[in-house]
Design a protein around this motif. Structure first.
Motif, PDB file in Angstrom:
ATOM      1  N   LEU A 190       0.833  -1.207   0.000  1.00 38.32           N
ATOM      2  CA  LEU A 190       0.000   0.000   0.000  1.00 38.32           C
ATOM      3  C   LEU A 190       0.867   1.257   0.000  1.00 38.32           C
ATOM      4  O   LEU A 190       0.601   2.208  -0.742  1.00 38.32           O
ATOM      5  N   ARG A 191       1.911   1.231   0.836  1.00 38.41           N
ATOM      6  CA  ARG A 191       2.793   2.413   0.904  1.00 38.41           C
ATOM      7  C   ARG A 191       3.436   2.652  -0.463  1.00 38.41           C
ATOM      8  O   ARG A 191       3.546   3.792  -0.915  1.00 38.41           O
ATOM      9  N   GLN A 192       3.872   1.568  -1.111  1.00 38.20           N
ATOM     10  CA  GLN A 192       4.531   1.729  -2.417  1.00 38.20           C
ATOM     11  C   GLN A 192       3.562   2.297  -3.453  1.00 38.20           C
ATOM     12  O   GLN A 192       3.913   3.202  -4.205  1.00 38.20           O
ATOM     13  N   VAL A 193       2.340   1.761  -3.485  1.00 36.52           N
ATOM     14  CA  VAL A 193       1.378   2.229  -4.495  1.00 36.52           C
ATOM     15  C   VAL A 193       0.977   3.670  -4.198  1.00 36.52           C
ATOM     16  O   VAL A 193       0.883   4.507  -5.107  1.00 36.52           O
ATOM     17  N   ALA A 194       0.765   3.978  -2.912  1.00 40.33           N
ATOM     18  CA  ALA A 194       0.364   5.346  -2.548  1.00 40.33           C
ATOM     19  C   ALA A 194       1.443   6.348  -2.951  1.00 40.33           C
ATOM     20  O   ALA A 194       1.154   7.524  -3.201  1.00 40.33           O
ATOM     21  N   GLY A 195       2.685   5.878  -3.030  1.00 39.29           N
ATOM     22  CA  GLY A 195       3.803   6.767  -3.354  1.00 39.29           C
ATOM     23  C   GLY A 195       3.977   7.014  -4.848  1.00 39.29           C
ATOM     24  O   GLY A 195       4.781   7.858  -5.249  1.00 39.29           O
ATOM     25  N   VAL A 196       3.229   6.306  -5.684  1.00 37.23           N
ATOM     26  CA  VAL A 196       3.360   6.546  -7.131  1.00 37.23           C
ATOM     27  C   VAL A 196       2.713   7.901  -7.441  1.00 37.23           C
ATOM     28  O   VAL A 196       1.546   8.129  -7.111  1.00 37.23           O
ATOM     29  N   GLY A 197       3.471   8.794  -8.049  1.00 37.61           N
ATOM     30  CA  GLY A 197       2.958  10.138  -8.361  1.00 37.61           C
ATOM     31  C   GLY A 197       1.693  10.037  -9.194  1.00 37.61           C
ATOM     32  O   GLY A 197       1.636   9.252 -10.146  1.00 37.61           O
ATOM     33  N   GLY A 198       0.671  10.810  -8.843  1.00 40.35           N
ATOM     34  CA  GLY A 198      -0.561  10.803  -9.644  1.00 40.35           C
ATOM     35  C   GLY A 198      -1.649   9.897  -9.086  1.00 40.35           C
ATOM     36  O   GLY A 198      -2.787   9.961  -9.539  1.00 40.35           O
ATOM     37  N   VAL A 199      -1.312   9.065  -8.089  1.00 39.87           N
ATOM     38  CA  VAL A 199      -2.373   8.261  -7.455  1.00 39.87           C
ATOM     39  C   VAL A 199      -3.078   9.168  -6.446  1.00 39.87           C
ATOM     40  O   VAL A 199      -2.608   9.367  -5.332  1.00 39.87           O
ATOM     41  N   VAL A 200      -4.167   9.760  -6.878  1.00 38.24           N
ATOM     42  CA  VAL A 200      -4.844  10.733  -6.028  1.00 38.24           C
ATOM     43  C   VAL A 200      -5.658  10.024  -4.958  1.00 38.24           C
ATOM     44  O   VAL A 200      -5.745  10.459  -3.826  1.00 38.24           O
ATOM     45  N   ARG A 201      -6.273   8.918  -5.360  1.00 35.04           N
ATOM     46  CA  ARG A 201      -7.058   8.132  -4.406  1.00 35.04           C
ATOM     47  C   ARG A 201      -6.675   6.665  -4.503  1.00 35.04           C
ATOM     48  O   ARG A 201      -6.518   6.134  -5.604  1.00 35.04           O
ATOM     49  N   LEU A 217      -1.705  -2.684   9.329  1.00 29.83           N
ATOM     50  CA  LEU A 217      -2.582  -2.205   8.251  1.00 29.83           C
ATOM     51  C   LEU A 217      -3.474  -1.064   8.761  1.00 29.83           C
ATOM     52  O   LEU A 217      -3.688  -0.072   8.063  1.00 29.83           O
ATOM     53  N   ILE A 218      -3.954  -1.209   9.987  1.00 27.85           N
ATOM     54  CA  ILE A 218      -4.772  -0.131  10.567  1.00 27.85           C
ATOM     55  C   ILE A 218      -3.931   1.156  10.647  1.00 27.85           C
ATOM     56  O   ILE A 218      -4.406   2.248  10.320  1.00 27.85           O
ATOM     57  N   ALA A 219      -2.661   0.984  11.014  1.00 32.46           N
ATOM     58  CA  ALA A 219      -1.779   2.156  11.146  1.00 32.46           C
ATOM     59  C   ALA A 219      -1.603   2.881   9.814  1.00 32.46           C
ATOM     60  O   ALA A 219      -1.429   4.119   9.784  1.00 32.46           O
ATOM     61  N   VAL A 220      -1.668   2.133   8.705  1.00 29.90           N
ATOM     62  CA  VAL A 220      -1.488   2.755   7.392  1.00 29.90           C
ATOM     63  C   VAL A 220      -2.568   3.820   7.135  1.00 29.90           C
ATOM     64  O   VAL A 220      -2.328   4.818   6.466  1.00 29.90           O
ATOM     65  N   PHE A 221      -3.758   3.611   7.726  1.00 25.28           N
ATOM     66  CA  PHE A 221      -4.811   4.629   7.571  1.00 25.28           C
ATOM     67  C   PHE A 221      -4.420   5.948   8.239  1.00 25.28           C
ATOM     68  O   PHE A 221      -4.912   7.004   7.858  1.00 25.28           O
ATOM     69  N   GLY A 222      -3.531   5.870   9.230  1.00 28.33           N
ATOM     70  CA  GLY A 222      -3.056   7.091   9.871  1.00 28.33           C
ATOM     71  C   GLY A 222      -1.916   7.741   9.101  1.00 28.33           C
ATOM     72  O   GLY A 222      -1.585   8.906   9.331  1.00 28.33           O
ATOM     73  N   GLU A 223      -1.312   6.970   8.193  1.00 29.27           N
ATOM     74  CA  GLU A 223      -0.095   7.443   7.511  1.00 29.27           C
ATOM     75  C   GLU A 223      -0.334   8.050   6.140  1.00 29.27           C
ATOM     76  O   GLU A 223       0.339   8.997   5.759  1.00 29.27           O
ATOM     77  N   LEU A 224      -1.240   7.420   5.372  1.00 29.91           N
ATOM     78  CA  LEU A 224      -1.324   7.761   3.947  1.00 29.91           C
ATOM     79  C   LEU A 224      -2.549   8.634   3.665  1.00 29.91           C
ATOM     80  O   LEU A 224      -3.677   8.150   3.703  1.00 29.91           O
ATOM     81  N   PRO A 225      -2.325   9.918   3.357  1.00 29.88           N
ATOM     82  CA  PRO A 225      -3.478  10.795   3.117  1.00 29.88           C
ATOM     83  C   PRO A 225      -4.264  10.407   1.866  1.00 29.88           C
ATOM     84  O   PRO A 225      -5.460  10.680   1.788  1.00 29.88           O
ATOM     85  N   ASN A 226      -3.599   9.777   0.876  1.00 32.10           N
ATOM     86  CA  ASN A 226      -4.372   9.427  -0.336  1.00 32.10           C
ATOM     87  C   ASN A 226      -5.082   8.077  -0.224  1.00 32.10           C
ATOM     88  O   ASN A 226      -5.786   7.659  -1.146  1.00 32.10           O
ATOM     89  N   LEU A 227      -4.930   7.390   0.917  1.00 32.29           N
ATOM     90  CA  LEU A 227      -5.719   6.172   1.153  1.00 32.29           C
ATOM     91  C   LEU A 227      -7.119   6.611   1.595  1.00 32.29           C
ATOM     92  O   LEU A 227      -7.273   7.348   2.566  1.00 32.29           O
ATOM     93  N   CYS A 228      -8.139   6.168   0.852  1.00 25.24           N
ATOM     94  CA  CYS A 228      -9.502   6.669   1.097  1.00 25.24           C
ATOM     95  C   CYS A 228     -10.040   6.208   2.447  1.00 25.24           C
ATOM     96  O   CYS A 228      -9.650   5.168   2.966  1.00 25.24           O
ATOM     97  N   SER A 229     -10.994   7.001   2.950  1.00 26.82           N
ATOM     98  CA  SER A 229     -11.578   6.736   4.274  1.00 26.82           C
ATOM     99  C   SER A 229     -12.718   5.735   4.180  1.00 26.82           C
ATOM    100  O   SER A 229     -13.870   6.047   4.505  1.00 26.82           O
ATOM    101  N   HIS A 230     -12.406   4.568   3.719  1.00 33.76           N
ATOM    102  CA  HIS A 230     -13.438   3.532   3.597  1.00 33.76           C
ATOM    103  C   HIS A 230     -12.798   2.158   3.760  1.00 33.76           C
ATOM    104  O   HIS A 230     -11.730   1.903   3.220  1.00 33.76           O
TER     105      HIS A 230
END
Ligand code: 5AD
Ligand code: SF4
Length: 442
Positions: free
Chosen positions: A221-232, A247-260
């Motif tokens: 998830l961290r790697q994909v979220a870091g690809v430029g242009g992945v807005v959501r 995995l729960i902690a990743v929701f606190g880390e990645l702003p482009n990970l959606c809230s769902h």
């Protein structure tokens, strides 16, 4: 040059099938095949099927019956079936549906062009349903039809064998795709204009267990979220037993990970959960929900529920309602238990009558409606960033898009904002949708 051919492709079931269908269109596109929504003008008719419940499977056969006349009047038309019903039935399907030409399994999508050519050449039945140890290595990035969203498979199959579920039999054992390949696919999609990526798997939390390089789902998830242009970024589906603290902690880390998060609970009774072989308790599930909400207070939670599993008594059903009251899901998919051939539960006594199943489903869906109304009502007055998918299907000039929490918002918009993320103020709500006003930015 060969004349352009038309493909009519109908998809049943889950997002996994939606993703495969996009790939089928893409693959056949390179053979000079374009899509049509009218089966009567098609040269190739394909059904991508689902067998998760009896009803879904039954639909496929009634749909295939409709094409008998087309084959009579236009014998050159190729009719094929893929997906889970095809995987389950294999060659048997030719006996049940003589006007069928082609049966391809869940691991054989990338063989489709070859299979179609073989039918054209030899006019014989063609069937390929064998599983491969690894998911198809081919990268064939394909955005969804709206061009701004895309599904990316990260893991195929399932090793969980929940006792009611046919998926492990029709999708095979878990097989993760290498992270580099996934990242490559995401980059290509973003270059094509895709803004929202959904990582797909029957149980994404198992990602990487079969790979030897130490990768797991939070890392991916961290790697994909870091690809430029992945807005959501979204992912589905998660098994509650494998939802780790990391995995729960990743929701606190990645702003482009959606809230769902879609977190299928199936039942609120520990007894039924153990009959289902789910490997968690209601309390364990609720603890994870609490942690998630601490990490992301606005996270929308959705779930799947089954009523009438063998052995489910009134008291067990009440526990499911209690759990629902506790969580208050934003949305829920609920089903009457349906016996699936070859599963462990098929050997259990189907102790709940059809009448009781119906009654329980109605009670549960009424409760969910209340919760949907409450949860969506809480959004009124807030301004949400909305990814605009386009004009709403009703054709009333309204536009639709989704919030980060995956809630559908209807609002007055215009063509220029399509595929943009725009602020929309929520002014009204129902159990299933929000209604808003697009906030013009000056
Ligand atoms: N009967 C009813 N519902 C089922 N599901 C899976 N198998 C069955 C079955 N045999 C439901 C589960 C799962 C969703 C995709 O379908 O709730 O999470
Ligand atoms: Fe089916 Fe259970 Fe696997 Fe989900 S986790 S696909 S319900 S066996």
């Amino acid at each position: 040059m060969e004349r352009e051919k038309k493909l009519y492709l109908k998809t049943f079931g889950c997002q996994m099938n939606d993703a495969d269908s996009s790939k089928i269109k893409n693959l056949l596109g390179s053979m000079n095949v374009s899509s049509t929504s009218n089966p009567k003008e098609a040269d190739i008719i394909l059904l991508n099927t689902c067998s998760i419940r009896w009803k879904a499977e039954h639909k496929v056969y009634s749909e295939l019956g409709r094409f008998k006349n087309i084959k009579k009047t236009r014998p050159h038309v190729i009719i094929g079936v893929g997906g889970c019903v095809a995987q389950q039935e294999g060659e048997e399907m030719f006996k049940k549906v003589p006007h069928l030409d082609l049966v391809f399994g869940t691991s054989n999508v990338n063989r489709l062009p070859e299979m179609i050519k073989k039918v054209e050449r030899e006019r014989c039945h063609v069937e390929e349903t064998e599983f491969f140890d690894r998911p198809e290595p081919l990268v064939y990035p394909a955005p969804e039809e709206d061009g701004m969203r895309a599904y990316v498979n990260v893991i195929r199959g399932c090793d969980n064998f929940c006792t009611y579920c046919i998926v492990p039999y029709v999708r095979g054992r878990e097989a993760s795709r290498p992270a580099e390949e996934i990242i490559e696919e995401v980059k290509i999609l973003v270059e094509q204009g895709v803004k929202e990526i959904t990582l797909l798997g029957q149980n994404v939390n198992s990602y990487g267990r079969d790979l030897s390089d130490g990768i797991d789902f939070p890392k991916l998830l961290r790697q994909v979220a870091g690809v430029g242009g992945v807005v959501r970024l979204r992912f589905t589906t998660s098994h509650p037993k494998d939802l780790s603290d990391e995995l729960i902690a990743v929701f606190g880390e990645l702003p482009n990970l959606c809230s769902h998060l879609h977190l299928p609970v199936q039942s609120g009774s520990d007894k039924v959960l153990s009959f289902m072989r789910r490997d968690y308790t209601a309390k364990g599930y609720l603890d994870k929900v609490e942690k998630l909400r601490k990490m992301r207070s606005d996270i929308a939670l959705t779930t799947d529920l089954i009523v009438g599993f063998p052995g489910e008594e009134d008291d067990d059903f009440k526990k499911t309602l209690e759990l629902m009251n506790e969580v208050q899901y934003d949305a829920a998919f609920s089903f009457k238990y349906s016996v699936r051939p070859g599963t462990a539960a098929a050997k259990m006594k189907d102790s709940v009558t059809e009448e009781e199943k119906k009654e329980r489903l109605k009670i549960l869906q009424d409760l969910q409606m209340e919760h949907g109304n409450i949860k969506n009502g809480q959004e009124v007055g807030k301004v949400h960033p909305v990814l605009v998918e386009g004009e709403s299907k009703k054709g009333d000039g309204m536009f639709m898009g989704r919030t980060s929490g995956n809630k559908v918002v209807n609002f007055k918009g215009s063509e220029e904002i399509k595929s943009m993320i725009v602020p929309v103020k929520i002014i009204n709500s129902s159990a299933n949708a929000l209604f808003g006003e697009y906030q013009l930015i000056h």
